[in-house]
Write a protein that holds these residues in place. Sequence first.
Motif, PDB file in Angstrom:
ATOM      1  N   THR A   1      17.271  -3.416   6.181  1.00  0.00           N
ATOM      2  CA  THR A   1      17.387  -4.455   7.198  1.00  0.00           C
ATOM      3  C   THR A   1      15.991  -4.917   7.601  1.00  0.00           C
ATOM      4  N   ALA A   2      15.738  -6.219   7.483  1.00  0.00           N
ATOM      5  CA  ALA A   2      14.389  -6.738   7.690  1.00  0.00           C
ATOM      6  C   ALA A   2      13.839  -6.440   9.076  1.00  0.00           C
ATOM      7  N   THR A   3      14.723  -6.367  10.082  1.00  0.00           N
ATOM      8  CA  THR A   3      14.234  -6.127  11.448  1.00  0.00           C
ATOM      9  C   THR A   3      13.573  -4.755  11.594  1.00  0.00           C
ATOM     10  N   ALA A   4      13.851  -3.844  10.656  1.00  0.00           N
ATOM     11  CA  ALA A   4      13.239  -2.517  10.741  1.00  0.00           C
ATOM     12  C   ALA A   4      11.725  -2.571  10.548  1.00  0.00           C
ATOM     13  N   TRP A   5      11.226  -3.661   9.952  1.00  0.00           N
ATOM     14  CA  TRP A   5       9.776  -3.794   9.790  1.00  0.00           C
ATOM     15  C   TRP A   5       9.061  -3.842  11.134  1.00  0.00           C
ATOM     16  N   THR A   6       9.771  -4.163  12.196  1.00  0.00           N
ATOM     17  CA  THR A   6       9.136  -4.233  13.518  1.00  0.00           C
ATOM     18  C   THR A   6       8.679  -2.870  14.014  1.00  0.00           C
ATOM     19  N   VAL A   7       8.976  -1.800  13.278  1.00  0.00           N
ATOM     20  CA  VAL A   7       8.452  -0.490  13.633  1.00  0.00           C
ATOM     21  C   VAL A   7       6.934  -0.531  13.757  1.00  0.00           C
ATOM     22  N   PHE A   8       6.289  -1.348  12.924  1.00  0.00           N
ATOM     23  CA  PHE A   8       4.827  -1.401  12.952  1.00  0.00           C
ATOM     24  C   PHE A   8       4.324  -2.233  14.126  1.00  0.00           C
ATOM     25  N   THR A   9       5.089  -3.243  14.506  1.00  0.00           N
ATOM     26  CA  THR A   9       4.762  -3.985  15.722  1.00  0.00           C
ATOM     27  C   THR A   9       4.868  -3.071  16.938  1.00  0.00           C
ATOM     28  N   SER A  10       5.922  -2.262  16.980  1.00  0.00           N
ATOM     29  CA  SER A  10       6.110  -1.338  18.090  1.00  0.00           C
ATOM     30  C   SER A  10       4.952  -0.351  18.175  1.00  0.00           C
ATOM     31  N   ALA A  11       4.543   0.195  17.037  1.00  0.00           N
ATOM     32  CA  ALA A  11       3.417   1.129  17.022  1.00  0.00           C
ATOM     33  C   ALA A  11       2.152   0.468  17.547  1.00  0.00           C
ATOM     34  N   ARG A  12       1.915  -0.776  17.121  1.00  0.00           N
ATOM     35  CA  ARG A  12       0.710  -1.486  17.563  1.00  0.00           C
ATOM     36  C   ARG A  12       0.760  -1.749  19.070  1.00  0.00           C
ATOM     37  N   TRP A  13       1.911  -2.132  19.596  1.00  0.00           N
ATOM     38  CA  TRP A  13       2.026  -2.368  21.044  1.00  0.00           C
ATOM     39  C   TRP A  13       1.689  -1.112  21.844  1.00  0.00           C
TER      40      TRP A  13
END
Length: 252
Positions: free
Chosen positions: A61-73
């Motif tokens: 699922t493409a939305t799972a890529w946001t894991v890296f956005t979450s880490a950066r935040w």
Amino acid sequence: MAEPLPAIRVDAHDQRDVPILVAAGVLDSATYRGLRDTVIKAALDEPPAVIVDVDRLSVPTATAWTVFTSARWHVSIWPDVPILLVCAASRVRRAIIAAGVARYVPVHSSRESALDAVRNRSIEARRRARAGLPSSRGTLTLARAAITDWLTAWDSREVIPIASTVATVFVENVLDHTESAPVLIVESYRDDVTVAVEDCSNRLPGRHEDPARGAEIVSGLAIVSALCRAWGATPTSSGKTVWALVGREDRF
């Protein structure tokens, strides 16, 4: 017999003093938090950057890529360590970009490209000190003494009162609410000083004033919020780090 949950394996090595995390496995709701916390933990060691090679990840699922956005935040204010992705497949890079991740986490086609981007980034010197403290009331005196010594050596005496107050609140919370021995971290970067305390509890802190008693009882974190430019808590694989950013303008 139930099938085991998918797992992600992360192998780490350094190149040009930058950690390279090679992630392999299935990235989904079952593995999202574990991968995020692994990336955050690497950033909390304050390298110039963290590079994650995602070529071996399967992402249904493409939305799972946001894991890296979450880490950066989680590390965007402190320690403000950039996170970069490496992905050789152009189709997958487009999917990452389409998910909005590249707005916060650059995506490169090769490790060399990512390392060059890190090398070209202007990085100012950070001063950082760390001390493990005993799990006893006497540790408050030790924490305040350490802060006084470090900030005096770094010519930041004017923030010693607030930094000591913040450390007292954070260490008291560890002693009162966990079974951990606190670890004190103090950092000076540009015109800011960060005070942070690590512990082994994954329970994130919160303010707990008593509404029935008005301002008679005010939580320590309310004091931290009033004194500092910003504060927050960053989850780690072994617990959490609670931090506060003190600017030169912050005074009693």
